[in-house]
Design a protein around this motif. Sequence first.
Motif, mmCIF file in Angstrom:
data_model
loop_
_atom_site.group_PDB
_atom_site.id
_atom_site.type_symbol
_atom_site.label_atom_id
_atom_site.label_comp_id
_atom_site.label_asym_id
_atom_site.label_seq_id
_atom_site.Cartn_x
_atom_site.Cartn_y
_atom_site.Cartn_z
ATOM 1 N N ASN A 51 0.824 -1.202 0.000
ATOM 2 C CA ASN A 51 0.000 0.000 0.000
ATOM 3 C C ASN A 51 0.865 1.261 0.000
ATOM 4 N N GLU A 94 3.580 -0.663 -8.277
ATOM 5 C CA GLU A 94 3.001 0.491 -8.972
ATOM 6 C C GLU A 94 2.772 1.647 -7.990
ATOM 7 N N GLY A 95 2.756 2.869 -8.541
ATOM 8 C CA GLY A 95 2.534 4.055 -7.722
ATOM 9 C C GLY A 95 3.801 4.574 -7.074
ATOM 10 N N PRO A 117 1.509 -5.167 -8.887
ATOM 11 C CA PRO A 117 0.555 -4.091 -8.638
ATOM 12 C C PRO A 117 0.613 -3.650 -7.175
ATOM 13 N N ASN A 118 -0.119 -2.598 -6.874
ATOM 14 C CA ASN A 118 -0.211 -2.076 -5.524
ATOM 15 C C ASN A 118 -1.645 -2.268 -5.062
ATOM 16 N N THR A 121 -5.236 2.100 -4.290
ATOM 17 C CA THR A 121 -5.605 2.726 -5.558
ATOM 18 C C THR A 121 -5.181 4.185 -5.504
ATOM 19 N N SER A 122 -4.616 4.643 -6.597
ATOM 20 C CA SER A 122 -4.084 5.997 -6.615
ATOM 21 C C SER A 122 -3.929 6.480 -8.047
ATOM 22 N N SER A 123 -3.923 7.776 -8.209
ATOM 23 C CA SER A 123 -3.649 8.363 -9.527
ATOM 24 C C SER A 123 -2.159 8.668 -9.681
ATOM 25 N N GLY A 147 -3.683 -6.863 -13.549
ATOM 26 C CA GLY A 147 -3.650 -5.757 -12.597
ATOM 27 C C GLY A 147 -2.369 -4.940 -12.699
#
Length: 181
Positions: A51, A94-95, A117-118, A121-123, A147
Amino acid sequence: AGAAIRGVSVWSSISSPMNKCIVINASNGVNVEDSVGFNSQGNCYYLEVANELNNTFKNNLGVLTYFPEELPNTVVAGSFGYDPSSSAVFWAREGNTFRNNVAVSGKKDVAGFWLTPNLATSSISTVFDGNESHSNYFGYNYSGDDGLTMAVTRGFLWRNTVGLNSNGSPVKTTTSDTLFY
């Protein structure tokens, strides 16, 4: 601004590798730059909880990583298709940003970079650029099925047993401007 880890050397004895070098656990905005990790068991540079966001790994060197991993919680890892008996010099999520890092000499079943993936959730965009993997079992190992959507650019993969691996998973990652040797 987050915490900075800069110019750190994390070394383990030749006869007894330690478990991990630098771990980011449930933290955001941490910068890890110009550091060296040597002789680890499991993962050398690691985002632990899945996260963590907006962390930067830049100009780091990871050398000599062994498996098996000693994960206390294999449920999160397993959700990404990660086999806890495998390991990586850098576990990238990711992120976050991974730029100009070098992964060298991961032993049996060790990836230079494991991309997953992470859970958060984020932009926040993922930057994975200019990373080098050599003399590992896997150069880049992708997991997480569709994902995983990050773009991988300007990589240099050489003398790995397997350059790219996704274990047959249909990942949506693109790899461009990357040299394989």
